[in-house]
Scaffold this motif. Structure first.
Motif: not given
Ligand code: C2E
Ligand code: CA
Ligand code: CA
Ligand code: CA
Length: 278
Positions: A252-272
């Motif tokens: 029942g955790c609300d949110y997740a963040q981590g490499y499973y979803y995505c590594r930190p990337i520049p905004i242009e890459e994220l938009i793409e």
């Protein structure tokens, strides 16, 4: 007097001088990097577990050095903090995160929030911090509900009365407040009901072995249960595998963040990545 070779004291002193020298060199390099704007923000998605939807981004600073390439925050934030240089860097981070989030909003992803890390030095200069946030929001025409601040537990427990005042000032701006690295700060839990906070970010050290380690599992489920009672949201950091993800969802955790979803990337890459037609 003639040296009789290096005794222990001499060794010790040389060692100290070298370290002081290294610090000075790094300090000057950081100063130059600030002046030449050699910093960049990378962004890591924050995901709503039940729906799998992208709901926010954490802004993570990178130093792009012409000679040394990408330098991670662990290698310069502590010194920037000690010397107070984090003040100028932190102002830049807040302004840039708001500016770049607007780019994302303009591409149709207009409900995404951005979370910014705030250091002890910034938190202690509360009035300046509030001013910087207000002018960034105004300057980039961004509603306050889209900005969130991440503050570590250790920052918050320094001077409780002062902390409550500062948090109330920040909360007065209508932004979201998250406790970062939650569970690592050795602090009393009683402050959770006094502080005007919205989100607990469970530290990644509790997530890493959550499948095998019974104590980690117990700690994480206890944090989630407590957060529910206190009307706080919970975000798990360091989610690296589908098994991590499924277990946290089940808990029942609300949110997740981590490499499973995505590594930190520049905004242009994220938009793409997130505006691609599928
Ligand atoms: P943090 O705020 O706890 O950020 C999470 C760190 O975990 C980030 O490291 C991120 O890249 C990393 N991470 C994300 N997902 C995973 C995963 O699945 N597995 C593992 N092992 N790691 C993951 P990063 O970017 O190197 O940042 C390190 C720390 O530097 C941050 O820890 C934060 O305390 C500090 N920092 C970063 N940007 C800023 C900033 O703009 N201002 C300040 N004051 N501190 C910053
Ligand atoms: Ca953080
Ligand atoms: Ca963290
Ligand atoms: Ca951390």
């Amino acid at each position: 007097a003639k040296s009789e070779g290096k005794n222990h004291f001499q060794f010790y002193r040389d060692e100290l001088n070298t370290r002081a020298h290294d610090r000075l060199v790094l300090e000057n390099r950081i100063r130059t990097a600030i002046d030449k704007q050699h910093f960049q923000l990378y962004y890591q998605p924050q995901i709503h577990l039940a729906s799998g939807e992208l709901i926010g981004l954490e802004a993570l600073i990178r130093w792009i050095d012409p000679d040394h390439g990408v330098i991670s925050p662990a290698d310069f934030i502590p010194l920037a903090e000690d010397t107070g240089m984090i003040g100028r860097i932190g102002d830049w981070v807040i302004d840039t995160a708001c500016k770049e989030l607007k780019l994302l909003h303009a591409k149709g992803l207009d409900q995404i929030k951005v979370a910014v890390n705030v250091s002890a030095h910034q938190f202690k200069n509360g009035e300046h911090l509030c001013n910087v946030i207000q002018s960034a929001l105004q300057g980039h025409q961004l509603q306050s509900k889209f900005l969130s601040l991440e503050l570590t537990e250790s920052i918050l427990i320094d001077d409780i009365n002062e902390t409550i005042r500062s948090l109330n000032d920040l909360k007065g701006l209508n932004i979201t407040l998250a406790v970062d690295d939650f569970g690592t700060g050795y602090s009393s839990l009683s402050y959770l009901k006094t502080f005007p906070i919205d989100v607990l970010k469970i530290d990644q050290s509790f997530i890493r072995d959550i499948l095998e380690d019974k104590s980690d599992k117990a700690i994480v489920t206890a944090i989630i249960a407590m957060a529910k009672e206190l009307d706080l949201h919970v975000l798990a950091e360091g989610v690296e595998t589908v098994d991590h993800n499924d277990m946290l969802k089940e808990f029942g955790c609300d949110y997740a963040q981590g490499y499973y979803y995505c590594r930190p990337i520049p905004i242009e890459e994220l938009i793409e990545r997130y505006t691609e037609q599928s």
